[in-house]
Design an enzyme around this catalytic site. Sequence first.
Site, short mmCIF file in Angstrom:
data_model
loop_
_atom_site.label_atom_id
_atom_site.label_comp_id
_atom_site.label_asym_id
_atom_site.label_seq_id
_atom_site.Cartn_x
_atom_site.Cartn_y
_atom_site.Cartn_z
N GLU A 1 16.77 8.57 35.52
CA GLU A 1 16.25 8.95 36.84
C GLU A 1 16.17 10.46 37.02
O GLU A 1 15.21 10.96 37.62
CB GLU A 1 17.15 8.35 37.93
CG GLU A 1 16.59 8.53 39.33
CD GLU A 1 17.42 7.79 40.37
OE1 GLU A 1 17.01 7.77 41.53
OE2 GLU A 1 18.48 7.24 40.01
N ASP A 2 17.15 11.20 36.49
CA ASP A 2 17.25 12.63 36.81
C ASP A 2 16.84 13.57 35.68
O ASP A 2 16.84 14.78 35.85
CB ASP A 2 18.70 12.98 37.22
CG ASP A 2 19.10 12.29 38.52
OD1 ASP A 2 18.20 11.84 39.23
OD2 ASP A 2 20.31 12.20 38.79
#
Length: 749
Positions: free
Chosen positions: A102-103
């Site tokens: 996600e990051d």
Amino acid sequence: MAEATTQAQGSSLRRLVPRIFSRAPRVNDLDNLIRSVRVNHPKGDLAIIERAYKVAKEKHEGQKRRSGEPYITHPLAVAQILAEMGLGPRAIAAALLHDTVEDTGYALSELTDEFGDEVAMLVDGVTKLDKVKYGESAQAETVRKMIVAMSKDIRVLLIKLADRLHNARTWGFVPPEKAAPKARETLEIYAPLANRLGIQTIKSELEDLSFAVLHPKIYAEINSLIAQRTPQREKYLKQVIESINEDLHDLRIRGKVGGRPKQLYSVYQKMVIRGREFDDIYDLIGIRVLVNSVRDCYAVLGAIHARWTPLPGRFKDYIATPKFNLYQSLHTTVIGPSGRTVEIQIRTHEMHQQAEFGVAAHWMYKERMNGGKAVDGPSDTDMTWLAHISDWQAETADPSEFLDSLRFEIGAKEVYVFTPKGRVVGLPAGATPVDFAYAVHTEIGHRTMGAKVNGRLVPLETEVRTGDVVEVFTSKNPDAGPSQDWLTFVKSTRARNKIRGWFTKERREEAIEQGKESIARAMRRQNLPLQRMMSQDSFADVAQQLHYEDVSALYAAVGEGHVSTQSVLEKVTALVAANDTSTGAIDLPSRPRTHAPRSGDSGILVRGAADILVKLAKCCTPVPGDPIVGFVTRGSGVSVHRSDCVNVKALSDQEQRFIEVEWAPTTKSVFRVQIQVEALDRSGLLSDVTRVLSEHHVNILSATVNTNDERLAISRFVFEMGDSVHLDRVLNAVRRIDAVYDVYRVTSS
């Protein structure tokens, strides 16, 4: 200036509760993690943890937490929490990598190639929980996705809970206005979910951390009060523990006796919500006794009751009848030394592990039993609650309704009843044999016709109590189904959703059949080529024109009166004629006309008058089937009233201006209707009424709502409709809304 104020508030929060909000330990973090995993999984694949740490550190390079620490400290802390709960190497690897997809630029496909499908599935499950946001329903949608992911693999939820726990530990570095909503969400959703899964360590800490954020001054005050009284309490505690140790020695039982830690949020709830004094709460001494076997538990209980007088009604045997989350223990309250009340819990070491780590402990034992290999999540018999939530999250279309149901489900008190074969079934407090039947199986619920409780025949609405033996009788009739009345007394979300689902499906199937028959009858009556028209795609095209999903939805709409049969046939005929080059157009037989033509779409025939303007009076809003009269107005044509209209009586002295009229509606005729809804006022009432009207394709022209001092809500709606039969269906649907006690058509202003 505003930023400076926010920073001051944040630092003030950290000063008030320095014990809670702190940076993560930095010394040999990876070594500590591997040591923790090795304790529970000595033969586990520890190399995968080292590889996951290396990848996570590389991908998060340069990223910082709000506390100023390198980002890698967060996945490491999450992994450490899970390691202490006993999860295996693959789950720990997923925890280290849970934010990489996600990051960072790390693709899920890369993660799959490097760490395998199992780790990738866990990371993907955690990632999906936070990805979707839909305005106000964002929270409900996030929780819904959590339940979906959880039903596939419980470890996804455990990683998410550990993630929330570590984030909560660093809320002191977040501006208070951002930390408060997260704390509230944690108290409402995450802490109860941890409790529901039996993970008391996480549940207690989440509650205390959220409490510290939402009420920092109260938190600090209770903490101070506890610190002041600790020396005297410790002295008394030591005296009680020595007495119990003497009993263990006399019984030749090896055990461990200690005081139970006090949870600040629990103290706050008892003081504020239950209105008790602090001294009354804190003076209540809590003792926990851990022994090796179930037999030892009952032996220790007997010795304690022989030494001190037990309080009546305060003994609970959760070993024989475990709680919903598999919690097992003996609870008793006695009058201890100096006449002070002492609460005592007695359990085995394994039960204590289950009580502290819940389903995570269950996982650890199953992995050990399987030689360290991965196993599926808890079985249905172990954690039926998970299966139930997975079921009704799929049945609840509205995210907000799902969240309300979830809040009720995770906070509901339960009763425990037995099947005739001795299996324990957990039900919400106030549940009935119908709830029990649906808890056992959906089909048993649908076919239930009677019940016995403790061997006696009882009505289906009878409330069952903990310890009851419940037996239900089912109908052999293949067409048997639930009753609408059951919705008035069932308590479980599962039963309510299953009953509603049955009626929705049944009504739709009946409507489809009625619609088909209605169209077929009309086509035969008008000598239309039934087989030829039905074999083409014309009905599908008409369904698309009228914005219905498919032909079945069109038939259902005809059967429910939302669209007229004649209107559908006209559209189908036009399409067939346009597509049929061999025979040309198919004409609908014309309606024999015995009266003069009329103008407009009023649905009225005027005797002896052609092309005259006709309008339906707004004072009494007549619809087909009402007795009517026509009144010749000056310059506005013929006004049509109901025969019993007050205005007609007022004009009775002008008989020469009355004219004979009759109903002759067409598919294009539209009539105005006014209805009045009378109900007990409640939140969401107007929303429910307008939703039902909208579902029945009603075009609302105006609405007025008034509420009197007795909380009675009187609502009037004016809308248009094309078929008077449709009105009865609308009225019946509105009448079924909760709190509505009457609804009727208004025929006079």
